[in-house]
Design an enzyme around this catalytic site. Structure first.
Site, PDB file in Angstrom:
ATOM      1  N   GLY A 172       0.817  -1.220   0.000  1.00 32.74           N
ATOM      2  CA  GLY A 172       0.000   0.000   0.000  1.00 32.74           C
ATOM      3  C   GLY A 172       0.844   1.260   0.000  1.00 32.74           C
ATOM      4  N   GLY A 173       0.614   2.090   1.020  1.00 34.71           N
ATOM      5  CA  GLY A 173       1.332   3.363   1.112  1.00 34.71           C
ATOM      6  C   GLY A 173       2.838   3.175   1.167  1.00 34.71           C
ATOM      7  N   GLY A 407      12.166  11.109 -35.893  1.00 33.32           N
ATOM      8  CA  GLY A 407      11.857  11.557 -34.530  1.00 33.32           C
ATOM      9  C   GLY A 407      12.987  11.270 -33.571  1.00 33.32           C
ATOM     10  CB  ALA A 408      15.335   8.444 -33.213  1.00 31.45           C
TER      11      ALA A 408
HETATM   12  C1  HXC Z   1      -1.095  -3.224  11.468  1.00 28.15           C
HETATM   13  C2  HXC Z   1       0.305  -4.853  10.700  1.00 28.15           C
HETATM   14  C3  HXC Z   1       0.100  -4.405   9.383  1.00 28.15           C
HETATM   15  C4  HXC Z   1      -0.763  -3.292   9.165  1.00 28.15           C
HETATM   16  C5  HXC Z   1       1.450  -6.067   9.326  1.00 28.15           C
HETATM   17  N1  HXC Z   1       1.129  -5.884  10.610  1.00 28.15           N
HETATM   18  N2  HXC Z   1       0.825  -5.181   8.550  1.00 28.15           N
HETATM   19  N3  HXC Z   1      -0.285  -4.251  11.731  1.00 28.15           N
HETATM   20  N4  HXC Z   1      -1.323  -2.735  10.238  1.00 28.15           N
HETATM   21  N5  HXC Z   1      -0.970  -2.786   7.957  1.00 28.15           N
HETATM   22  C6  HXC Z   1       1.619  -6.645  11.754  1.00 28.15           C
HETATM   23  C7  HXC Z   1       1.093  -8.058  11.815  1.00 28.15           C
HETATM   24  O1  HXC Z   1      -0.159  -8.088  12.451  1.00 28.15           O
HETATM   25  C8  HXC Z   1       2.178  -8.737  12.632  1.00 28.15           C
HETATM   26  O2  HXC Z   1       1.976  -8.407  13.991  1.00 28.15           O
HETATM   27  C9  HXC Z   1       3.437  -8.052  12.183  1.00 28.15           C
HETATM   28  O3  HXC Z   1       3.016  -6.803  11.627  1.00 28.15           O
HETATM   29  C10 HXC Z   1       4.181  -8.824  11.127  1.00 28.15           C
HETATM   30  O4  HXC Z   1       3.284  -9.165  10.094  1.00 28.15           O
HETATM   31  P1  HXC Z   1       3.238 -10.629   9.457  1.00 28.15           P
HETATM   32  O5  HXC Z   1       2.003 -10.678   8.620  1.00 28.15           O
HETATM   33  O6  HXC Z   1       3.410 -11.653  10.541  1.00 28.15           O
HETATM   34  O7  HXC Z   1       4.552 -10.630   8.563  1.00 28.15           O
HETATM   35  P2  HXC Z   1       4.773 -11.246   7.119  1.00 28.15           P
HETATM   36  O8  HXC Z   1       4.238 -12.644   7.066  1.00 28.15           O
HETATM   37  O9  HXC Z   1       6.210 -11.054   6.823  1.00 28.15           O
HETATM   38  O10 HXC Z   1       3.881 -10.374   6.120  1.00 28.15           O
HETATM   39  C11 HXC Z   1       4.135  -8.984   5.944  1.00 28.15           C
HETATM   40  C12 HXC Z   1       2.998  -8.315   5.121  1.00 28.15           C
HETATM   41  C13 HXC Z   1       1.641  -8.655   5.780  1.00 28.15           C
HETATM   42  C14 HXC Z   1       3.064  -8.818   3.706  1.00 28.15           C
HETATM   43  C15 HXC Z   1       3.307  -6.819   5.097  1.00 28.15           C
HETATM   44  O11 HXC Z   1       1.714  -8.358   7.190  1.00 28.15           O
HETATM   45  C16 HXC Z   1       0.512  -7.887   5.172  1.00 28.15           C
HETATM   46  O12 HXC Z   1       0.002  -8.238   4.112  1.00 28.15           O
HETATM   47  N6  HXC Z   1       0.074  -6.808   5.875  1.00 28.15           N
HETATM   48  C17 HXC Z   1      -1.036  -5.994   5.450  1.00 28.15           C
HETATM   49  C18 HXC Z   1      -0.708  -5.232   4.184  1.00 28.15           C
HETATM   50  C19 HXC Z   1      -1.770  -4.248   3.816  1.00 28.15           C
HETATM   51  O13 HXC Z   1      -2.753  -4.606   3.184  1.00 28.15           O
HETATM   52  N7  HXC Z   1      -1.652  -2.987   4.309  1.00 28.15           N
HETATM   53  C20 HXC Z   1      -2.596  -1.938   4.155  1.00 28.15           C
HETATM   54  C21 HXC Z   1      -2.287  -1.248   2.828  1.00 28.15           C
HETATM   55  S1  HXC Z   1      -3.359   0.080   2.466  1.00 28.15           S
HETATM   56  P3  HXC Z   1       2.463  -9.352  15.179  1.00 28.15           P
HETATM   57  O14 HXC Z   1       1.901  -8.700  16.383  1.00 28.15           O
HETATM   58  O15 HXC Z   1       1.929 -10.699  14.908  1.00 28.15           O
HETATM   59  O16 HXC Z   1       3.962  -9.310  15.159  1.00 28.15           O
HETATM   60  C22 HXC Z   1      -2.393   1.438   2.642  1.00 28.15           C
HETATM   61  C23 HXC Z   1      -3.106   2.717   2.481  1.00 28.15           C
HETATM   62  C24 HXC Z   1      -2.374   3.701   1.649  1.00 28.15           C
HETATM   63  O17 HXC Z   1      -1.252   1.374   2.912  1.00 28.15           O
HETATM   64  C25 HXC Z   1      -2.604   3.498   0.223  1.00 28.15           C
HETATM   65  C26 HXC Z   1      -1.998   4.597  -0.579  1.00 28.15           C
HETATM   66  C27 HXC Z   1      -2.290   4.513  -1.988  1.00 28.15           C
END
Ligand code: HXC
Length: 517
Positions: A172-173, A407-408
């Protein structure tokens, strides 16, 4: 000896606690994955002991979290400043051990603060990014935090260099902020960038894809063009970041840092005189030309596996940084397509932002014909290159090594786009088009009516080559400043750059242009 002063003790304890981020078990997990922590990365990136941390005790607001006692000191990001090769940089490193480095309101405040300090003090900002994106629990506050960062990424673009180091899975962000910066460096098989991850994609589109083939370093370097450089390890990518910065000024009013070159500025490269084959349908490697012309081993190619028909990168000439733009005749004959246009345009604009002179090597038969390219907007994309070169007020030198058709010719830093000094090799073919196209258009009837059409076609093509496919027509009309031997290119370009380096050009004042991006 331990201090007896309770205030000192408390500070010491708080400092130690803040260094633990999400806690020892999560640090161990990070190490088990072969990854460094945020602080270890900063130490690796900066000159030894030069890091000064800011706001290490900032925490999530107590009213936006479920359990205030579980709040993490630093809120998942380490921020501060330090030196790289003695030059100040501001840096932030997201801490994956703290809520996966996810961005909440206070983390965004910390990042924005170092971005502001970087701009106020004219120093680069480097983000070490390892984050799950917007912190889900903080909802709108996380989204607002990203908006604050994106706005600064955009407004500070062209003011100080912004570099994004992708160190882990960035969603995401965490992917969009880097996309707004000047360079993205990724670690192979460890860092990933995507807007939506594999599970969301499967749910929405049914496509099955893993992290690596969705948003791994190789994909973003070679396919999407999102990454500028990749490296096999974190240490290598951080070293690459230091190397990259050595070519770039700290801000848009400084000149790029020069050094004393050990390579003779008057070095003659005899190898170049026979490099271009007699038969103009035969390829040669423009990479070889560049290597012979710039200071020895100074070429740092960017996006090396994306749109390989175009070459971009930073190099030094007599110790001073230059931006190199070229076609690679060894790949798709050096034709300009949509992706090559994007690659060239962005790089030319970067160099122009940061006072880096441009040296352009031209060998292209033109824009790539085809329905796909036309429907994909080659007109719009190609126009970006025209816009970028026309607008660029940095010193510009171009060298036509062989084909500069249609053009190039115009697009690739031609004289009347504002190029200061234009050279052509004796092998240059500056013309509206190649002999095949010209024969078909100009002499179609003559060829068809001939007793032996193929022999007639060969004859008119030979005549066209002799008459038009040389540098002398352009030189006669003043479109090229000098025809030079390939072997003297290095000394000619260095001499040209030395006289135009301080040139003053003022484009008409305006709020900003409207390039066809
Ligand atoms: C809160 C989060 C988090 C999030 C991960 N964690 N992403 N907490 N908000 N967005 C936490 C998990 O709960 C976990 O906590 C720890 O971080 C590690 O994550 P894991 O999933 O265990 O790690 P991994 O398997 O390596 O996977 C990493 C990951 C996955 C691929 C980043 O966590 C994931 O898909 N996260 C969500 C991604 C997402 O959709 N984000 C929102 C995007 S929207 P614990 O406590 O267990 O350690 C956005 C808005 C802006 O960003 C858009 C702009 C255009």
């Amino acid at each position: 000896m331990a201090s007896q002063n309770p205030r000192e003790e408390k500070l010491k304890k708080q400092r130690e606690l803040s260094k633990l981020g999400g806690g020892q078990p999560r640090i161990a997990k990070q190490h088990e994955k072969g990854k460094l922590t945020a602080r270890e990365r900063i130490a690796e990136l900066l000159d030894a002991d030069s890091f000064h941390e800011l706001e290490p005790f900032v925490m999530q607001r107590s009213d936006v979290c479920d359990n205030p006692d579980e709040r993490i000191l630093g809120d998942g990001v380490v921020t501060g400043y330090g030196q790289i090769d003695g030059r100040t940089v501001f840096v932030y490193a997201q801490d994956f051990t703290a809520n996966g480095g996810s961005l909440g309101e206070m983390q965004s405040h910390k990042i924005c603060r170092v971005m502001d300090l970087a701009v106020q003090n004219g120093a680069p900002i480097i983000g070490l990014i390892d984050s799950g994106g917007a912190r889900i629990q903080e909802g709108i506050r996380s989204l607002g935090g990203y908006a604050e960062i994106f706005r600064r990424n955009a407004l500070y673009s062209g003011v100080v260099p912004q570099i994004s180091m992708i160190m882990g899975p960035c969603a995401g962000g965490a992917a969009y902020s880097p996309a707004l910066t000047d360079f993205i460096l990724m670690v192979e098989k460890q860092s990933y960038m995507f807007i939506t991850g594999p599970s969301v994609i499967k749910a929405i589109t049914g496509e099955e894809v893993n992290f690596e083939s969705l948003g791994g370093a190789a994909v973003h370097l070679g396919t999407s063009g999102v990454a500028s450089l990749t490296a096999p390890t974190e240490q290598d990518s951080l070293a690459l970041c230091r190397a990259l910065l050595s070519y770039i000024p700290s801000n848009n009013v400084e000149n790029p840092p020069s050094c004393v070159s050990t390579d003779d500025p008057a070095r003659i490269a005899l190898e170049l005189n026979d490099l271009v084959p007699e038969d103009d349908s035969q390829p040669y490697r423009m990479h070889e030309v560049i290597a012979h012309v710039v200071d020895q081993d100074s070429f740092l190619e960017l996006q090396p596996t994306y749109a390989m028909n175009a070459i971009i990168g930073l190099a030094r000439m007599d110790g001073s940084p230059v931006g190199i733009v070229a076609q690679e005749p060894n790949c798709m004959a050096g034709v300009i397509d949509i992706n090559a246009s994007d690659k060239i345009c962005r790089f030319v604009r970067f160099c122009d932002c940061f006072n880096i002179p441009l040296v352009t090597f031209v060998d292209s038969p033109g824009f790539l014909p085809g329905v796909q390219q036309e429907h994909g907007g080659i007109i719009r994309h190609g126009a970006k290159v025209l816009f970028a070169y026309s607008e660029a007020s940095v010193p510009k030198v171009s060298i036509v090594t062989r084909k500069a058709y249609g053009g190039a010719y115009i697009v690739m830093s031609s004289k009347y786009l504002g190029t200061d000094i234009t050279y052509a090799w004796p092998t240059a073919e500056i013309a509206v088009m190649g002999p095949e196209g010209a024969a078909n258009i100009l002499h179609h009837k003559q060829i068809m009516d001939a007793a032996d059409p193929e022999a007639e076609r060969e004859k008119v093509m030979r005549e066209y080559r002799e008459k038009y496919l040389n540098p002398y027509v352009a030189a006669e009309a003043g479109f090229c400043d000098e025809i030079i031997l390939p072997s003297e290119t290095r000394s000619k370009v260095i001499s040209a750059l030395s006289v135009i380096r301080e040139k003053q050009v003022q484009n008409p004042p305006r709020k900003h242009g409207n390039p066809p991006v």
